[in-house]
Design an enzyme around this catalytic site. Structure first.
Site, mmCIF file in Angstrom:
data_model
loop_
_atom_site.group_PDB
_atom_site.id
_atom_site.type_symbol
_atom_site.label_atom_id
_atom_site.label_comp_id
_atom_site.label_asym_id
_atom_site.label_seq_id
_atom_site.Cartn_x
_atom_site.Cartn_y
_atom_site.Cartn_z
ATOM 1 N N PHE A 115 0.721 -1.138 -0.045
ATOM 2 C CA PHE A 115 -0.024 0.209 -0.021
ATOM 3 C C PHE A 115 0.918 1.289 -0.008
ATOM 4 O O PHE A 115 1.832 1.341 0.770
ATOM 5 C CB PHE A 115 -0.883 0.027 1.333
ATOM 6 C CG PHE A 115 -2.049 0.991 1.129
ATOM 7 C CD1 PHE A 115 -3.238 0.704 0.580
ATOM 8 C CD2 PHE A 115 -1.821 2.047 1.861
ATOM 9 C CE1 PHE A 115 -4.328 1.638 0.452
ATOM 10 C CE2 PHE A 115 -2.913 3.033 1.971
ATOM 11 C CZ PHE A 115 -4.263 2.826 1.241
ATOM 12 N N ASP A 117 2.342 -4.589 8.194
ATOM 13 C CA ASP A 117 1.388 -3.653 8.365
ATOM 14 C C ASP A 117 0.180 -4.847 8.174
ATOM 15 O O ASP A 117 -0.122 -5.512 7.139
ATOM 16 C CB ASP A 117 1.258 -2.960 7.038
ATOM 17 C CG ASP A 117 0.048 -2.263 6.722
ATOM 18 O OD1 ASP A 117 -0.848 -2.464 7.325
ATOM 19 O OD2 ASP A 117 0.081 -1.210 5.884
ATOM 20 N N TYR A 156 -10.874 0.337 11.135
ATOM 21 C CA TYR A 156 -12.041 0.744 10.374
ATOM 22 C C TYR A 156 -12.453 -0.306 9.552
ATOM 23 O O TYR A 156 -13.447 -0.446 8.782
ATOM 24 C CB TYR A 156 -12.118 2.157 9.845
ATOM 25 C CG TYR A 156 -10.632 2.380 9.058
ATOM 26 C CD1 TYR A 156 -10.312 1.652 7.771
ATOM 27 C CD2 TYR A 156 -9.607 3.155 9.585
ATOM 28 C CE1 TYR A 156 -9.235 2.150 6.966
ATOM 29 C CE2 TYR A 156 -8.713 3.710 8.897
ATOM 30 C CZ TYR A 156 -8.585 2.955 7.756
ATOM 31 O OH TYR A 156 -7.290 3.204 6.835
ATOM 32 N N LYS A 157 -11.332 -1.318 9.414
ATOM 33 C CA LYS A 157 -11.830 -2.273 8.315
ATOM 34 C C LYS A 157 -12.637 -3.497 8.981
ATOM 35 O O LYS A 157 -13.593 -3.365 9.264
ATOM 36 C CB LYS A 157 -10.536 -2.795 7.336
ATOM 37 C CG LYS A 157 -9.667 -1.859 6.653
ATOM 38 C CD LYS A 157 -8.692 -2.350 6.042
ATOM 39 C CE LYS A 157 -7.617 -1.188 5.341
ATOM 40 N NZ LYS A 157 -8.306 -0.627 4.381
ATOM 41 N N ARG A 195 -12.317 -6.162 -6.025
ATOM 42 C CA ARG A 195 -12.116 -6.635 -4.423
ATOM 43 C C ARG A 195 -13.438 -7.182 -4.260
ATOM 44 O O ARG A 195 -14.352 -6.232 -3.776
ATOM 45 C CB ARG A 195 -11.366 -5.977 -3.447
ATOM 46 C CG ARG A 195 -10.029 -5.547 -3.996
ATOM 47 C CD ARG A 195 -8.965 -5.057 -2.735
ATOM 48 N NE ARG A 195 -9.571 -3.937 -2.365
ATOM 49 C CZ ARG A 195 -8.992 -3.211 -1.231
ATOM 50 N NH1 ARG A 195 -7.922 -3.591 -0.916
ATOM 51 N NH2 ARG A 195 -9.737 -2.257 -0.673
#
Ligand code: PLP
Length: 432
Positions: free
Chosen positions: A134, A217, A242-243, A392
């Protein structure tokens, strides 16, 4: 039951490919779907998890405390220790000891402070990353190299991918062998695009064998894939709230620091990382807390922590462990891959097929990915797209069911059959 040959895999039970099967499977399986409220068929929990009643209630509780206590909340409630307390509750999900996790800052800020700390502590002048990371991770690593007076173009060493989708532990090891100046290795647990779950024990062992420190990560794994950080000996890790943790937009992030590093002075010091006993003595010199809490910086954003607290209460009430989430997630991603193999021959399944190499989402590749995402959105199927060609699908185990996966794949089939994506513009620059 009839058997239908799968394209490359074992025979697929044809009954399994019907909505009736998916509904029966949903009826038999546990689910927290009723506690969550997501728009449409929501397969985007790997970007932003949906709101839950518990998250909303926890925000309400905090607001009520703020109204009642105002500043006394810092002394008469437990606000002062929320970062540590939430960390202790998340510790079992990542195989950490109680004092090795704290909830603080954002993922990128945590990378800055941890890479900065461990680059300083290591003997090296290079940081090993990979070319599929990322981008924010590279921005942070480059900045920390610059802070140490090093040229990021020399100091950022990238492991190449052989197939554009995955990173092999053997290639990480070979890069360590070839670059003896590497002091810190930073790898993702799960690649954000393909969803490959990397071999954390093998990478940790290779890094340590080459006298490098290693951090991960885990934005795409915490809450859906169990980790064993303490047993494996990982030095540090970061993730977001938040995921898969469903902590809400901009939720506080989390970090892990192995006990053997406690007492080290963080690179980004702030009063919230100070030893708690003496924090309010307002000493001029910083004394780090003897825990991962030292990597906190400023006053914790309680309003961005309360939803996470609510979600952890929800998990506790239903005895939901990360092992149970993983089991359900693998069943859902298996189902998604079987349906894609059978129904979507135009799409390449980029997600690893081996369960122990797969995170929580399924990446499908198609040259019209962007416009397919738009067309699905018009059908109330929420997925996300990563340029140039990845769609995704994330059947997050907390709130997505087998029938949702069936519906999402059926909608994608209809979008392709009707060429519905033709109704949408390609993004600026023409990338689809
Ligand atoms: C793998 C990964 N790392 C880092 C980040 C950045 O996180 P943040 O914006 O919370 O700093 C994200 C965001 O989605 C991510 O997916």
């Amino acid at each position: 039951m009839t058997e239908t040959p799968g394209e490359d895999g074992p025979d697929i039970d044809a009954d399994r490919l019907t909505r009736e099967w998916a509904e029966r499977r949903d009826a038999d399986a546990w689910s927290l779907a009723n506690a969550f409220d997501a728009p449409g068929t929501y397969l985007e929990g790997n970007s932003l998890g949906p709101i839950s009643d518990h998250a909303e209630a926890a925000v309400g509780d905090l607001l009520a405390e703020w109204r009642d206590l105002a500043v006394e909340g810092w002394s008469d409630s437990d606000w002062f220790e929320w970062g540590e307390r939430l960390g202790t509750r998340i510790a079992p999900m990542v195989g950490a000891r109680d004092d090795e996790v704290v909830c603080a800052n954002s993922t990128t800020v945590n990378l800055h402070t941890l890479v900065g700390t461990f680059l300083r502590e290591s003997d090296g002048a290079e940081v090993l990353v990979n070319e599929l990371d990322f981008p924010s991770d590279h921005y942070a690593v480059r900045a920390q190299l610059r802070e140490r007076g090093l040229d990021p173009d020399d100091g950022l060493v990238q492991v190449a991918s052989r197939d554009g989708r995955t990173i092999r532990a053997a290639d990480v090891e070979a890069a360590l062998e070839a670059n003896p100046e590497v002091g810190v290795v930073v790898m993702p647990s799960v690649l954000y695009r393909s969803g490959q779950l990397l071999d954390i024990p093998a990478i940790t062992e290779a890094a340590h064998a080459h006298d490098a420190l290693v951090g991960f990560d885990c934005a795409h794994s915490v809450g859906v894939v169990p980790h064993e950080f303490a047993d494996v000996g990982v030095d540090f890790a970061v993730w977001c709230g938040y995921k898969y943790l469903n902590g809400g937009p901009g939720a506080v992030a989390g970090l892990y620091v192995n006990r053997r590093h406690h007492g080290t002075t963080p690179s980004l010091t702030g009063w919230w990382g100070h030893d708690k006993e003496t924090q309010f003595e307002m000493n001029e010199r910083f004394t780090p807390a003897d825990s991962a809490g030292a990597w906190q910086i400023g006053t914790p954003p309680l309003l961005a922590m309360a939803p996470l607290r609510g979600v952890l209460d929800l998990f506790d009430e239903h005895d939901v462990t990360v092992a149970a989430l993983r089991e359900r997630s693998l069943a859902l991603t298996d189902y998604c891959i079987d349906l894609a193999d059978e129904r979507l021959p135009e799409c390449d399944v980029a997600a690893p097929r081996a369960p122990d190499e797969r995170g929580g989402h399924v990446a499908l590749e198609h040259p019209e990915a962007y416009r397919i995402g738009e067309a699905l959105q018009a059908r109330d199927v929420v997925v996300d797209v990563r340029p140039p060609d990845v769609v995704r699908l994330c059947p997050a185990p907390t709130h997505v069911g087998f029938a949702d996966v069936f519906d999402a794949v059926a909608a994608l089939r209809a979008v392709l059959d009707g060429e519905e994506y033709e109704q949408f513009d390609a993004p600026d620059g023409g990338v689809t």
